[in-house]
Motif scaffolding. Structure first.
Motif, PDB file in Angstrom:
ATOM      1  N   UNK A  32       5.443   3.135   1.750  1.00 28.36           N
ATOM      2  CA  UNK A  32       4.960   1.860   1.222  1.00 28.36           C
ATOM      3  C   UNK A  32       4.950   0.830   2.343  1.00 28.36           C
ATOM      4  N   UNK A  33       3.788   0.189   2.525  1.00 29.01           N
ATOM      5  CA  UNK A  33       3.549  -0.757   3.614  1.00 29.01           C
ATOM      6  C   UNK A  33       3.165  -2.130   3.072  1.00 29.01           C
ATOM      7  N   UNK A  34       3.451  -3.157   3.840  1.00 26.67           N
ATOM      8  CA  UNK A  34       2.669  -4.391   3.711  1.00 26.67           C
ATOM      9  C   UNK A  34       1.237  -4.063   4.107  1.00 26.67           C
ATOM     10  N   UNK A  35       0.286  -4.640   3.399  1.00 30.31           N
ATOM     11  CA  UNK A  35      -1.109  -4.247   3.597  1.00 30.31           C
ATOM     12  C   UNK A  35      -1.537  -4.364   5.059  1.00 30.31           C
ATOM     13  N   UNK A  36      -1.168  -5.444   5.720  1.00 31.39           N
ATOM     14  CA  UNK A  36      -1.671  -5.642   7.089  1.00 31.39           C
ATOM     15  C   UNK A  36      -1.108  -4.603   8.050  1.00 31.39           C
ATOM     16  N   UNK A  37       0.124  -4.137   7.824  1.00 33.34           N
ATOM     17  CA  UNK A  37       0.672  -3.119   8.707  1.00 33.34           C
ATOM     18  C   UNK A  37       0.050  -1.746   8.440  1.00 33.34           C
ATOM     19  N   UNK A  38      -0.298  -1.501   7.199  1.00 31.41           N
ATOM     20  CA  UNK A  38      -1.046  -0.267   6.905  1.00 31.41           C
ATOM     21  C   UNK A  38      -2.398  -0.299   7.625  1.00 31.41           C
TER      22      UNK A  38
ATOM     23  N   UNK B 163       0.848  -1.191   0.000  1.00 29.16           N
ATOM     24  CA  UNK B 163       0.000   0.000   0.000  1.00 29.16           C
ATOM     25  C   UNK B 163       0.883   1.240   0.000  1.00 29.16           C
ATOM     26  N   UNK B 164       0.538   2.207  -0.842  1.00 24.37           N
ATOM     27  CA  UNK B 164       1.230   3.495  -0.895  1.00 24.37           C
ATOM     28  C   UNK B 164       0.332   4.565  -0.299  1.00 24.37           C
TER      29      UNK B 164
END
Length: 607
Positions: free
Chosen positions: A112-118, A105-106
């Motif tokens: 930029x994240x791994x989706x779960x950390x976002x 995810x941006x």
């Protein structure tokens, strides 16, 4: 199969320079498979997402990558990143905008994240802000003022414990930061006393939580005698449920009826909150009912959690503590009798929920530990070294160690004096007491100055000098630390224990770990999750613990891991005395370096 290193030769460069590891290359390969093709830009950034997460970062900051060649850059890439690189990266399908599910995810700040950390950041920030804006029903302000005056003595300066107590009567979310000796445990008791006294008709269910079993047991022990005072005065407060965060969440999820476990707690205190990582804090706040008041206590100047995130320091940034809105100042002045002046721009702010405790009750003005920790916290290396070498402060000592040979020579006597007695002890209480009286800490795990090598050296000394043959993995008197969570056994990363025989003549060994009620949980060593020898611990793993005496062993070479937060954390593990062994230039470099954790939580909460 995609040959990712052939199509992206920069990965080999990054491996050679130890920027990434083979695991990160495999992660980049998986992302490329999801993408359906290899993108040089995507491979490089996805490998960094993987590596930085293991280092405790929540995301990759693309602005940071543009500055990779600067002196203060967090990431030292062996090649340049430019605007064209970023534009190509943003055109890949595997990097999605917020609100769209995808591997990476941006966000709007080019993180930029791994989706779960976002998702963790979004959920946690939303929950905190909602509670921060949703005040509790305030009792009569005159009653608050009268009760405050009874509990707190008059002082010439602001008593930040008094201010924090008044804040806790109003805010559904509070974060209270303070170093060792600033009275955080006493403050928790005072807040409970006030809430029960000012709400006599309300039944109050309270949970006291901590990240580790040892910290939880210490909290329960501190409250054991004090709590009878509340119960004698008010019958509406049940004995608090005291537990680790992990055990509390297991109880809620599995509906286990642990003693006093409140299914819908009214107040949850989380002590040692700086140790709680992003995922665990998010899971906790999701599990609590909306009406529940959350009060975090910890030390924002300590190291952040071992796992990803810097939640407590993001909630309590240095520049925003003890800075209240005009409305909050008005309330606090009525409740405390002080004359606080607002320094906030907005009518409502996160700052209304944050207090930093400034007075130290444990260490006197003559304490070397107090002066040393204050100098390190402020990044003043010159003052720190001066305190270490000043004979007026017998509780702090500097010892120059510039080689492995010197380290071994100095450590041999310490080991025989302090650890030999473990092998003549057969009760877990006495063994843990000995371990808590003295501990060697080091910043690193690997290398000649790391925990693995020093623990091995100590075991060899004990073999020759004290206990004979202890070549087997398990032996009587071996201290251990858990390195991998096991939810079934309720043993978690960082829990420390001891291997003991029942009697001198016995051949049967058991592992003992402190429980929340200050008894001991017993396990056969063969069922334990991954663990390591713990005569020596990393500073990270020592968080939440206290020892009478501490020796901090610095490596002979500088490392990005050496920061002022790490040195401060090590020093403040000591209750009576601390020694620092190493080179002066290494200590100077560490105190001059501030820990950085890439995260978006601070922006989400404060912007």
């Amino acid at each position: 199969m995609i040959d990712i290193k052939k199509q992206c030769p920069e990965l080999d460069l990054m491996l050679k320079e130890e920027v990434i590891e083979p695991f990160d290359v495999e992660f980049a390969r998986i992302i490329s498979l999801i993408e359906g093709k290899t993108s040089r830009e995507l491979a490089i950034v996805s490998s960094l997402v993987s590596r930085l997460r293991r280092d405790g970062h929540v995301c990759v900051d693309m602005k940071e990558l543009l500055n990779t060649g600067s002196e203060n850059a967090l990431i030292a890439l062996p090649f340049k990143i430019d605007e064209e690189f970023i534009n190509k990266l943003l055109n890949t399908e595997s990097i999605v905008k917020p609100g769209i599910r995808g591997p990476l995810v941006l966000d709007q700040e080019l993180r930029i994240y791994l989706y779960r950390f976002w998702m963790y950041e979004q959920i946690l920030a939303d929950a905190i802000k909602k509670r921060a804006m949703n005040d509790l029903s305030i009792p009569d302000k005159n009653r608050i003022k009268n009760r405050m005056d009874q509990l707190f003595a008059e002082t010439d300066q602001y008593d930040w414990q008094k201010i924090a107590s008044a804040m806790a009567l109003k805010k559904r979310f509070c974060a209270i930061s303070g170093g060792p000796g600033t009275g955080k445990t006493h403050l928790i008791f005072t807040i409970i006393l006030l809430l029960s006294d000012l709400n006599p008709e309300q039944d109050i269910n309270i949970a006291l939580l901590a990240p580790t079993g040892k910290a939880s047991a210490r909290m329960k022990d501190a409250f054991k005698n004090r709590y009878s005072l509340i119960q004698d005065m008010k019958k509406n407060v049940a004995l608090p449920y005291t537990s680790t965060i992990h055990r509390f969440l297991i109880g809620l999820k599995l509906k286990r009826r642990f003693e006093n476990l409140p299914e819908k707690p009214d107040i949850v205190f989380v002590d040692e909150a700086s140790m709680v990582d992003l995922e665990l804090m998010t899971r906790l706040i999701q599990a609590l009912p909306e009406h529940c008041q959350i009060i975090l206590t910890g030390d924002k100047d300590q190291l952040s959690s071992v796992e990803a995130g810097a939640v407590f320091s993001d909630i309590c940034p240095q520049e925003r503590t003890n800075s209240f809105s005009p409305a909050m100042c008005s309330y606090l002045n009525e409740a405390t009798g002080y004359n606080l002046v607002s320094s906030a721009d907005k009518s409502e702010s996160m700052g209304d929920c944050i207090v930093n405790l400034e007075r130290n009750y444990r260490f006197s003005a003559e304490s070397g530990i107090y002066h040393l920790s204050s100098a390190v916290r402020g990044g003043n290396w010159d003052c720190a070294i001066s305190v270490l070498k000043d004979h007026r402060y017998p509780d702090v000592t500097w010892r120059r160690i510039n080689s492995v040979q010197m380290l071994h020579m100095n450590i041999r006597k310490m080991v025989i004096e302090n650890f030999r007695k473990l092998h003549n002890i057969f009760t877990p209480f006495d063994a843990i007491r000995i371990l808590d009286s003295f501990r060697i800490l080091t910043p690193l795990r690997e290398g000649p100055f790391g925990t693995v090598a020093i623990n091995r050296f100590i075991e060899n000394i004990l073999i020759r000098q004290t206990v004979g043959d202890i070549i087997n993995e398990w032996y009587h008197g071996k201290p251990i630390i858990i390195t991998r969570n096991n939810y079934e056994l309720e043993l978690f990363n960082g829990d420390t224990g001891i291997i003991l025989k029942d009697t001198p003549a016995s051949s049967e060994l058991s592992a003992y770990f402190t429980s929340e009620d200050n008894t001991f949980r017993r396990f056969h060593p063969m069922v334990l999750p991954d663990c390591e020898t713990a005569y020596v611990m990393t500073v990270h793993k020592s968080q939440g613990s206290e020892f009478e005496r501490v020796i901090l062993v610095l490596p002979d070479r500088d490392s990005p891991l050496l920061t002022k937060e790490l040195i401060y954390t090590a020093i403040t593990r000591a209750k009576e005395s601390v020694e620092i062994w190493g080179k002066e230039d290494i200590l100077k470099s560490a105190i001059s370096r501030k820990t950085r954790r890439l995260s978006g939580l601070k922006d989400l909460l404060w912007k």
